[in-house]
Design a protein around this motif. Structure first.
Motif, PDB file in Angstrom:
ATOM      1  N   ASN B  90     -25.197  -3.686  -6.864  1.00  0.00           N
ATOM      2  CA  ASN B  90     -25.349  -4.737  -7.883  1.00  0.00           C
ATOM      3  C   ASN B  90     -26.672  -5.464  -7.739  1.00  0.00           C
ATOM      4  O   ASN B  90     -27.024  -6.306  -8.564  1.00  0.00           O
ATOM      5  N   ARG B  91     -27.423  -5.124  -6.656  1.00  0.00           N
ATOM      6  CA  ARG B  91     -28.715  -5.785  -6.492  1.00  0.00           C
ATOM      7  C   ARG B  91     -29.751  -4.721  -6.230  1.00  0.00           C
ATOM      8  O   ARG B  91     -30.214  -4.528  -5.112  1.00  0.00           O
ATOM      9  N   PRO B  92     -30.113  -3.960  -7.302  1.00  0.00           N
ATOM     10  CA  PRO B  92     -31.119  -2.893  -7.085  1.00  0.00           C
ATOM     11  C   PRO B  92     -32.472  -3.525  -6.805  1.00  0.00           C
ATOM     12  O   PRO B  92     -32.750  -4.667  -7.154  1.00  0.00           O
ATOM     13  N   PRO B 107     -42.530   5.486  -8.477  1.00  0.00           N
ATOM     14  CA  PRO B 107     -41.666   4.287  -8.555  1.00  0.00           C
ATOM     15  C   PRO B 107     -40.212   4.710  -8.471  1.00  0.00           C
ATOM     16  O   PRO B 107     -39.778   5.673  -9.133  1.00  0.00           O
ATOM     17  N   VAL B 108     -39.449   3.999  -7.638  1.00  0.00           N
ATOM     18  CA  VAL B 108     -38.019   4.279  -7.500  1.00  0.00           C
ATOM     19  C   VAL B 108     -37.266   2.960  -7.513  1.00  0.00           C
ATOM     20  O   VAL B 108     -37.793   1.920  -7.096  1.00  0.00           O
ATOM     21  N   THR B 109     -36.062   3.021  -7.983  1.00  0.00           N
ATOM     22  CA  THR B 109     -35.169   1.858  -7.937  1.00  0.00           C
ATOM     23  C   THR B 109     -33.932   2.270  -7.186  1.00  0.00           C
ATOM     24  O   THR B 109     -33.250   3.245  -7.548  1.00  0.00           O
ATOM     25  N   ILE B 110     -33.661   1.463  -6.174  1.00  0.00           N
ATOM     26  CA  ILE B 110     -32.516   1.833  -5.329  1.00  0.00           C
ATOM     27  C   ILE B 110     -31.698   0.596  -5.042  1.00  0.00           C
ATOM     28  O   ILE B 110     -32.216  -0.530  -5.122  1.00  0.00           O
ATOM     29  N   PRO B 111     -30.442   0.746  -4.704  1.00  0.00           N
ATOM     30  CA  PRO B 111     -29.654  -0.425  -4.337  1.00  0.00           C
ATOM     31  C   PRO B 111     -30.185  -0.977  -3.026  1.00  0.00           C
ATOM     32  O   PRO B 111     -30.746  -0.269  -2.209  1.00  0.00           O
ATOM     33  N   THR B 112     -29.977  -2.269  -2.862  1.00  0.00           N
ATOM     34  CA  THR B 112     -30.415  -2.875  -1.615  1.00  0.00           C
ATOM     35  C   THR B 112     -29.446  -2.535  -0.519  1.00  0.00           C
ATOM     36  O   THR B 112     -28.265  -2.283  -0.752  1.00  0.00           O
ATOM     37  N   MET B 113     -29.981  -2.603   0.729  1.00  0.00           N
ATOM     38  CA  MET B 113     -29.141  -2.281   1.896  1.00  0.00           C
ATOM     39  C   MET B 113     -28.920  -3.570   2.670  1.00  0.00           C
ATOM     40  O   MET B 113     -29.835  -4.362   2.842  1.00  0.00           O
ATOM     41  N   ALA B 114     -27.681  -3.703   3.155  1.00  0.00           N
ATOM     42  CA  ALA B 114     -27.350  -4.881   3.961  1.00  0.00           C
ATOM     43  C   ALA B 114     -26.712  -4.421   5.236  1.00  0.00           C
ATOM     44  O   ALA B 114     -25.907  -3.474   5.238  1.00  0.00           O
ATOM     45  N   PHE B 119     -29.310  -8.715   4.060  1.00  0.00           N
ATOM     46  CA  PHE B 119     -30.156  -7.713   3.412  1.00  0.00           C
ATOM     47  C   PHE B 119     -31.277  -7.329   4.363  1.00  0.00           C
ATOM     48  O   PHE B 119     -31.896  -8.203   4.981  1.00  0.00           O
ATOM     49  N   VAL B 120     -31.532  -6.072   4.413  1.00  0.00           N
ATOM     50  CA  VAL B 120     -32.626  -5.600   5.253  1.00  0.00           C
ATOM     51  C   VAL B 120     -33.774  -5.024   4.428  1.00  0.00           C
ATOM     52  O   VAL B 120     -34.856  -4.770   4.960  1.00  0.00           O
ATOM     53  N   SER B 121     -33.529  -4.764   3.184  1.00  0.00           N
ATOM     54  CA  SER B 121     -34.608  -4.248   2.334  1.00  0.00           C
ATOM     55  C   SER B 121     -35.681  -5.306   2.228  1.00  0.00           C
ATOM     56  O   SER B 121     -35.407  -6.469   1.880  1.00  0.00           O
ATOM     57  N   ASN B 122     -36.892  -4.823   2.568  1.00  0.00           N
ATOM     58  CA  ASN B 122     -38.042  -5.732   2.594  1.00  0.00           C
ATOM     59  C   ASN B 122     -37.826  -6.908   3.529  1.00  0.00           C
ATOM     60  O   ASN B 122     -38.454  -7.953   3.369  1.00  0.00           O
ATOM     61  N   SER B 123     -36.940  -6.798   4.478  1.00  0.00           N
ATOM     62  CA  SER B 123     -36.692  -7.836   5.468  1.00  0.00           C
ATOM     63  C   SER B 123     -36.900  -7.256   6.836  1.00  0.00           C
ATOM     64  O   SER B 123     -36.514  -6.117   7.106  1.00  0.00           O
ATOM     65  N   PHE B 124     -37.531  -7.990   7.691  1.00  0.00           N
ATOM     66  CA  PHE B 124     -37.989  -7.387   8.946  1.00  0.00           C
ATOM     67  C   PHE B 124     -37.406  -8.045  10.181  1.00  0.00           C
ATOM     68  O   PHE B 124     -37.821  -7.772  11.309  1.00  0.00           O
ATOM     69  N   GLY B 125     -36.449  -8.945   9.990  1.00  0.00           N
ATOM     70  CA  GLY B 125     -35.898  -9.664  11.122  1.00  0.00           C
ATOM     71  C   GLY B 125     -35.217  -8.718  12.105  1.00  0.00           C
ATOM     72  O   GLY B 125     -35.434  -8.785  13.329  1.00  0.00           O
ATOM     73  N   LEU B 126     -34.428  -7.836  11.537  1.00  0.00           N
ATOM     74  CA  LEU B 126     -33.658  -6.956  12.429  1.00  0.00           C
ATOM     75  C   LEU B 126     -34.578  -6.028  13.171  1.00  0.00           C
ATOM     76  O   LEU B 126     -34.453  -5.845  14.392  1.00  0.00           O
ATOM     77  N   VAL B 127     -35.461  -5.425  12.437  1.00  0.00           N
ATOM     78  CA  VAL B 127     -36.336  -4.437  13.091  1.00  0.00           C
ATOM     79  C   VAL B 127     -37.224  -5.103  14.134  1.00  0.00           C
ATOM     80  O   VAL B 127     -37.500  -4.534  15.212  1.00  0.00           O
ATOM     81  N   ASP B 128     -37.695  -6.282  13.846  1.00  0.00           N
ATOM     82  CA  ASP B 128     -38.537  -6.975  14.828  1.00  0.00           C
ATOM     83  C   ASP B 128     -37.750  -7.344  16.067  1.00  0.00           C
ATOM     84  O   ASP B 128     -38.249  -7.219  17.204  1.00  0.00           O
TER      85      ASP B 128
END
Lengths: 170, 691
Positions: B90-92, B107-114, B119-128
């Motif tokens: 619901n949050r591509p 260009p691609v549109t994909i659902p976001t991953m949590a 949310f981890v898409s475009n989020s770097f807290g976890l990976v860091d």
């Protein structure tokens, strides 16, 4: 040789009984019966009435110390007979013979060895030639002519006498 | 080889010794130089090989350790995402997906991953956070379709410009993608954005048991500092160096580790000879070589000895480089030393050679002078005493040469004497050879006569042989005839034997007849005896009848008939006896004649037997004769053969005598030549002076 058969023989016998005097029909001549015998091939004769018998193949027994003309002894029916070899006596050669002529004699028992008996022939007295002059003549009485053959007649007595003389001189 | 100019012994010795020494020294120097060079090259190669092997082992060990670390780190990273990740359809979100290889954007549109609601898409807290925990780099990928790939949605991997590599994706052609799609974990060396990493990728499974993404951990290969420092620190010689070339497909030829040119692609670099040595290294992967490489800084061309090894796990080629000149500097030093030493040796040899050549040439000169005198025939002078007193081979030579002169002098004296004797002897020999020649001529003539005679004998023997053959044939025929006669005699004897047997049977029959006649005779005798007895009985009867007189007349007749019957019987028996006599005489005559016949037959048989024996002997004789004839034939044939051989031998003797005559003439001629020669020799010897 002609041999009569029985029928002929009987016929001759019957005929001869009627001719008993034939032997005397020869006018007063005495017919002497001479027994003709052979010593080897020589014939001699003796008066048939002086001969007792003739035997053949009799056993002869040799006697030693006797004259050479004494061949030996024979035993004839228990009687010994002295056997003379006339050939030895006449020719001084021994005679080989098997017949023995036994002589009749009351005292002298003499036999002569002969070769064979020829015949008994009746010879008239005129046919006998007596011989008296020589020593041999004393051995022979005489001779006769039988069918052209001269046959001497042996003086048997003389032979007896000679034997006695010779035996005495042994 | 004819030398156009005269060179003395002394100069020859000098030149020879110098030449030999020089050649020897040069040869030794060359060999030593080459050997040393080879040894040094081998040593250098071995040294470089040792370096590269050492670095190879070091890198491999380091890689394995790093991979283990990455594997462990993956487990840690996976702990954070496993079972906790979901897609929010619901949050591509839209990305410009960039292929990390081709850099093509889509260009691609994909659902976001949590992850756990965050949310981890475009989020770097976890990976860091994970990066801080485990070090290295961490990335969360989301699977995308159209195009197929793994899109980095959160990562600590940075681009060259330092920005995070979000939006880049691993294409479906990558082995990483293929492994993930098989729901397997990828471990190993992988290209991440712009470099190679030691990596581990694990698929993230969603609630519907589908692959929704991937978790990644990795360590950049080139950032293994310890390894890097170690590699850079190892060098062969003062000017040697080591470096690592990237052998991955898309970055082949790039210097991964280098003291000054890391990241530079030198794949197309060539040496001073135009050889693309880097490409050659990348192609061969393992090996060595010598190249003239210009210095990248100064541009000076230096000859380099390279040794390289391939590390396939990391896609590296480890290169150890040594400076050729530095390696061979001892060799150059040795060369210089050897040149100096060689020169000194040559000088020394020249001096020594001069001394020895002088020493040798004086003796030789003296000997040469003596030889000149000898050539002129003067054997009266000897070698100087001082030469003979030398304690070396020349002294020995002078001594022996002096001996030689003396011996030659003596020999010439003896030869002179012998020549005189020889001349006299040759004279005698010439006379003798002439006489021998004359005699041999006579002998040749005589032998020829013998040959002629033997030829006649040979022909005669052959005739005899043919005659004997004929005789043998006739003997054999005779033997056959005798055999035939012998067989006829044998048949005749057999017939005579039959006749004899038949005759004997006849005689036996006649005798039997005689026996029967005797039996008849006995009967007749018996009849005769009976007849005789009958006759005697008849006589006796007749006597009795005669004694009986007439009474017995009939009896006498009967007796007479009986006597006649007996006589007749006797006569008949006599006739029978005569007949029997006649029969007996006839049978006796018959027996006599038969016996005479038998006798004749026996005589004939004996004669025939004798004849047979004679024929036997004749046959034996014929056989012997035939055998003897055959033996004679054989003997005669042998004789003929022997005659032929004798004839041949005589011809050979004749030929030999002819040759002897010729050789005698030649001997005579030779002796005359010898005589001339001996006189020449005598004349020649006369010119020698012996005392």
């Amino acid at each position: 040789m002609y041999i009569m058969d029985n029928d002929e023989l009987i016929a001759k016998l019957e005929s001869s009984s009627g001719e008993g005097e034939d032997t005397l029909s020869v006018e007063e001549e005495i017919i002497h019966k001479l027994l003709i015998f052979q010593i080897d091939d020589r014939k001699y004769a003796v008066y048939a009435d002086l001969v007792k018998e003739i035997v053949i193949n009799h056993d002869l027994y040799f006697i030693p110390f006797v004259p050479p003309y004494i061949t030996g002894l024979i035993n004839r029916q228990g009687q010994p007979y002295t056997v003379f070899d006339l050939k030895m006596l006449f020719t001084n050669e021994r005679l080989q013979a098997s017949k023995v002529m036994i002589m009749k004699s009351d005292s002298d028992f003499i036999a002569f060895m002969i070769t064979d008996v020829a015949e008994i022939s009746g010879i008239p007295s005129s046919g006998i030639n007596l011989v008296v002059s020589s020593e041999t003549e004393s051995t022979f009485i005489g001779s006769c002519n039988l069918r052209g053959e001269e046959i001497f007649i042996i003086n048997v007595q003389e032979i007896y006498n000679r034997l006695a003389n010779d035996l005495q001189n042994i | 080889m004819n030398i156009p100019f005269r060179v003395s012994i002394r100069h020859k010795i000098l030149i020879g010794s110098i030449g030999i020494a020089t050649i020897a020294c040069l040869s030794i120097a060359m060999l030593s130089y080459i050997k040393a060079g080879s040894i040094i090259d081998n040593a250098a190669e071995q040294g470089l090989t040792g370096v590269t092997n050492h670095l190879l082992n070091l890198c491999r060990t380091n890689y394995e350790l790093s991979q283990k670390t990455v594997n462990y780190n993956l487990n840690v990273a996976d702990f954070f995402v496993k079972g906790k990740t979901e897609l929010r359809y619901n949050r591509p979100i839209r990305y410009d997906a960039e292929d990390q290889i081709t850099h093509a954007k889509t260009p691609v549109t994909i659902p976001t991953m949590a992850v756990e609601g965050t949310f981890v898409s475009n989020s770097f807290g976890l990976v860091d956070r994970v990066t801080d925990m485990i070090g290295g780099t961490v990335t969360i990928f989301q699977r995308m379709t159209r195009p197929n790939g793994l899109l980095r949605i959160s990562t600590s991997v940075k681009r060259k410009d330092g920005s995070r590599a979000v939006g880049t994706y691993i294409p479906e052609s990558s082995p990483v993608y293929k492994t993930i799609m098989r729901r397997e974990t990828f471990r190993g060396n992988a290209f991440v954005v712009n470099d190679w990493y030691i990596t581990a990728y694990k698929p993230i499974i969603g609630a519907g048991n589908e692959i929704i993404g991937t978790i990644y951990v990795g360590i950049k290969q080139s950032e293994m500092d310890v390894l890097r420092n170690k590699i850079l620190s190892v060098k062969h010689g003062a000017s040697g160096s080591t470096y690592v070339i990237d052998d991955h497909e898309n970055s082949r030829g790039t210097l991964v580790i280098h003291s000054s040119m890391e990241g530079t692609n030198i794949l197309d670099r060539k040496d001073a000879d135009g050889v693309a040595y880097v490409r050659e290294i990348c192609s061969r992967k393992n090996g060595s070589g010598v190249y003239s490489i210009p210095d990248p800084v100064s541009g000076d061309v230096r000859t380099k000895m390279l040794q390289y090894r391939h590390l396939p796990e990391m896609g590296w080629i480890i290169v150890a480089e040594g400076d050729y000149d530095e390696i061979n500097s001892p060799l150059f030093s040795l060369r210089n030393t050897m040149i100096v030493v060689g020169i000194l040796c040559v000088i020394f040899i020249v001096v020594l050679g001069t001394y020895f050549s002088n020493s040798v040439s004086s003796v030789v000169r003296n000997i040469v002078n003596r030889i000149k005198l000898l050539k002129e025939g003067d054997f009266s002078k000897d070698i100087p005493g001082e030469d003979m007193a030398r304690n070396d081979e020349f002294g020995v030579m002078a001594h022996h040469f002096s001996q030689l002169i003396q011996n030659t002098r003596e020999l010439l004296g003896k030869v002179r004497q012998t020549t005189e004797v020889l001349t006299e002897s040759i004279q005698d020999l010439t006379i003798s050879s002439k006489e021998i020649s004359s005699t041999s001529n006579q002998q040749a003539a005589a032998v020829k006569e013998i040959v002629s005679t033997m030829e006649d004998s040979d022909s005669l023997s052959k005739k005899v042989a043919s005659r004997i053959d004929e005789v043998a044939r006739i003997a054999n025929q005779t033997k056959e005839f005798v055999e035939k006669g012998f067989s006829l005699i044998k048949e005749t004897l057999e017939k005579m034997e039959d006749i004899q047997n038949t005759n004997a049977e006849n005689i036996s029959g006649v005798r039997s007849l005689g026996t029967q006649i005797e039996s008849i005779w006995e009967v007749v005798n018996i009849i005769n005896g009976i007849a005789d007895q009958t006759k005697i009985i008849a006589f006796n009867a007749e006597l009795e009848a005669s004694a009986a007189g007439d009474a017995g007349k009939n009896f006498q007749i009967v007796a007479s008939e009986v006597r006649r019957l007996a006589d007749s019987t006797v006569s008949s028996t006599n006739e029978i006896r005569q007949k029997i006599d006649e029969i007996q005489r006839s049978s006796d005559n018959l027996v006599l004649s038969t016996e005479r016949g038998t006798e004749r037959i026996r005589e004939g048989w004996e004669r025939s037997t004798k004849l047979r024996e004679v024929f036997d002997e004749i046959l034996n004789s014929a056989e012997v004769s035939a055998a003897s004839s055959e033996q004679i034939v054989a003997s005669v044939n042998q004789q003929v053969s022997a005659f032929e051989q004798i004839l041949l031998t005589l011809r050979q003797i004749s030929q030999g005598i002819d040759d002897f005559v010729v050789s005698t003439r030649a001997t005579t001629s030779a002796s005359e030549s010898l005589k001339e020669t001996s006189e020449d020799l005598k004349a020649s010897l006369a010119k020698y002076i012996l005392s």
